[in-house]
Design a protein around this motif. Structure first.
Motif, short mmCIF file in Angstrom:
data_model
loop_
_atom_site.label_atom_id
_atom_site.label_comp_id
_atom_site.label_asym_id
_atom_site.label_seq_id
_atom_site.Cartn_x
_atom_site.Cartn_y
_atom_site.Cartn_z
N LYS A 166 0.83 -1.22 0.00
CA LYS A 166 0.00 0.00 0.00
C LYS A 166 0.86 1.26 0.00
O LYS A 166 0.49 2.28 0.58
CB LYS A 166 -0.97 0.03 1.19
N ASP B 83 1.34 3.21 -2.27
CA ASP B 83 0.66 4.31 -2.98
C ASP B 83 -0.07 5.26 -2.03
O ASP B 83 -0.38 6.39 -2.37
CB ASP B 83 -0.35 3.73 -4.00
N ALA C 280 -0.18 -3.08 -4.51
CA ALA C 280 -1.00 -4.01 -5.31
C ALA C 280 -1.94 -3.19 -6.19
O ALA C 280 -2.42 -3.68 -7.21
CB ALA C 280 -1.78 -4.93 -4.40
N ASN D 224 -6.06 -7.67 6.15
CA ASN D 224 -6.23 -6.34 5.55
C ASN D 224 -4.95 -5.66 5.08
O ASN D 224 -5.00 -4.48 4.74
CB ASN D 224 -6.96 -5.41 6.53
N VAL D 225 -3.82 -6.35 5.11
CA VAL D 225 -2.59 -5.72 4.64
C VAL D 225 -2.52 -5.70 3.10
O VAL D 225 -1.66 -5.05 2.52
CB VAL D 225 -1.32 -6.41 5.18
N GLY D 226 -3.47 -6.42 2.47
CA GLY D 226 -3.51 -6.44 1.01
C GLY D 226 -2.80 -7.64 0.43
O GLY D 226 -2.37 -7.64 -0.72
N LYS D 227 -2.71 -8.69 1.22
CA LYS D 227 -2.00 -9.90 0.77
C LYS D 227 -2.69 -10.52 -0.44
O LYS D 227 -2.04 -10.88 -1.42
CB LYS D 227 -1.98 -10.88 1.94
N SER D 228 -4.02 -10.64 -0.36
CA SER D 228 -4.75 -11.24 -1.47
C SER D 228 -4.65 -10.36 -2.71
O SER D 228 -4.46 -10.87 -3.83
CB SER D 228 -6.22 -11.43 -1.11
N ALA D 229 -4.75 -9.06 -2.51
CA ALA D 229 -4.65 -8.14 -3.65
C ALA D 229 -3.27 -8.25 -4.29
O ALA D 229 -3.13 -8.18 -5.52
CB ALA D 229 -4.90 -6.71 -3.17
N SER E 150 -11.38 -7.84 0.02
CA SER E 150 -12.51 -7.09 0.56
C SER E 150 -12.05 -6.25 1.73
O SER E 150 -10.92 -6.36 2.19
CB SER E 150 -13.58 -8.05 1.05
#
Ligand code: GDP
Length: 400
Positions: free
Chosen positions: A130, A132, A164, A194-199, A218
């Motif tokens: 993240k 960005d 991501a 929620n750290v954006g691992k899946s993204a 999500s």
């Protein structure tokens, strides 16, 4: 094609019995669904819950992932013990850990006892995702600061910054981990919710041209439930005969993130979605600053500059300290100055003293606000910090 045994969205084992438990996949019906007449009785609810069971689900992901993707609903909030699930990583002798953290939520999103969970001898590559969202910052010095802070508790070999969302840093990440996969070593993606691992997995699949169903992304923490092998081919070269596997692991919970206690609607207000703009306020002694209904800072004895880094949707409210308790009791959970929470003020009242910060003249101090962002103080004298249950505050060195 055969149905996989686990949901490609969250990794939960599929089951066809209990819609209120993880991994529920409605069974395909061989007969066409009966026509259901609308009757405004209590039967309606039963009919509506039955209806999805008769439909062929598309794509073949569990109902919970489907709800998260298409209706932003996370109906099930009971999760298996993620730490136990990680013990699977420990038994693998050789392997790299890719520890994903959220750069806005640091060090709350760092898993400090990770070495004990996965084996201390595994090299850890820290991925600060993240990026960005960060305000203008020198990437190299931020990276060094991140590494210094993470090294206090973990055996970190490298630090990489990624997004991501924009794709920044993804090629560097591929360059770093592709040789590991080529030599046959397994990689474990680990991170708290929620750290954006899946993204990140989805984004890696895109840049490497791998066709993968992709994990579910999500706002609801705890989306990834089981260990999922990801069919990522990170190299352009032909892989060795036994390439390293890449596993996504369950999102872990750290006690420092207030986000676990927020609803989907509240998370939308709390999680920043665009580049953070620092929000600065001056306080005179005897003044208080509220961040939403979640945090409160009192300037006790000297003037102070407070800068909040987080979602621009969180209101900042300044008032006199003597009035702070009454104002909080009146406005917490309301629609104007002290939200989130949205309603349910009773669960947050009263905020409790979390820490007292003592600033020396000219000193700058930063505190992580677990799951929300961070705050910096400049000035001198004492600042009293309040939060729900006196938690969700993480001290750290100045990173920014
Ligand atoms: P997980 O629980 O770690 O798997 O997290 P998710 O992949 O579900 O992402 C959590 C939230 O963060 C979602 O709303 C994503 O859209 C958002 N997100 C993920 N990666 C990034 C990123 O690099 N930048 C930004 N701005 N948002 C991200």
């Amino acid at each position: 094609p055969p149905i996989p045994k686990t949901c490609p969205g969250c990794g939960a084992p599929f089951q066809h019995v209990d819609p209120t438990h993880i991994g529920y996949l409605p069974l395909k019906s061989s007969t066409p669904p009966p026509s259901i007449k609308y009757r405004p009785t209590e039967e309606t609810e039963t009919l509506t819950t039955l209806k999805p069971q008769l439909r062929t689900p598309k794509p073949r992901i569990c109902q919970r992932c489907h709800n998260l993707r298409h209706h932003n609903k996370g109906l099930i909030r009971s999760y298996p013990d993620a730490e136990k699930l990680l013990s699977g990583v420990k038994v693998v002798q050789k392997g790299y850990v890719l520890l994903v953290v959220d750069v806005v939520d640091f060090p709350a999103s760092l898993i400090k006892g990770l070495g004990n969970l996965v084996g201390n001898d595994k090299p850890v590559i820290l991925v600060g995702n993240k990026v960005d969202l960060l305000p203008d910052v020198n990437r190299d010095s931020f990276k060094s600061a991140l590494k210094r802070e993470a090294k206090k508790s973990l055996n970190i070999t490298d630090v990489l910054l990624t997004s991501a969302k924009t794709g920044e840093g993804l090629l560097d990440l591929v360059e770093r981990i592709a040789p590991v996969q080529s030599e046959g070593t397994d990689l474990f993606l680990i991170g708290c919710t929620n750290v954006g691992k899946s993204a990140l997995v989805n984004a890696l699949a895109k840049v490497t041209g791998t066709d993968t169903p992709g994990p579910t992304t999500s706002h609801m923490p705890g989306t990834t439930i089981g260990m999922v092998q990801i069919p990522l081919n990170l190299t352009n070269m032909a892989l060795s005969s036994t390439p390293g596997r890449i596993f996504d692991t369950p999102g872990l919970y750290t006690p420092h993130q207030i986000t676990h206690h927020l609803t989907t609607q509240e998370l939308k207000l709390v999680l920043p979605t665009t580049r953070i703009t620092p929000h600065q306020k001056n306080l005179r002694p005897g003044q208080t600053l509220f961040v939403g209904g979640l945090y409160r800072f009192d300037a006790r004895d000297s003037p102070l500059s407070i800068t909040f880094y987080g979602s621009k949707l969180l209101p900042l409210h300044r008032c006199r300290t003597v009035k702070a308790d009454i104002l909080y009791a009146k406005h917490c959970g309301g629609e104007h100055i002290m939200f989130p929470p949205l309603g349910r003020a009773k669960e947050f009242l009263p905020l409790k003293l979390a820490t007292k910060v003592k600033l020396r003249v000219g000193e700058k101090v930063e505190l992580g606000l677990g799951g929300v962002g961070w705050v910096s103080f400049e000035g001198h004298g004492r600042v009293d910090v309040f939060s729900p249950e006196g938690g969700y505050i993480v001290p750290r060195d100045v990173l920014y």
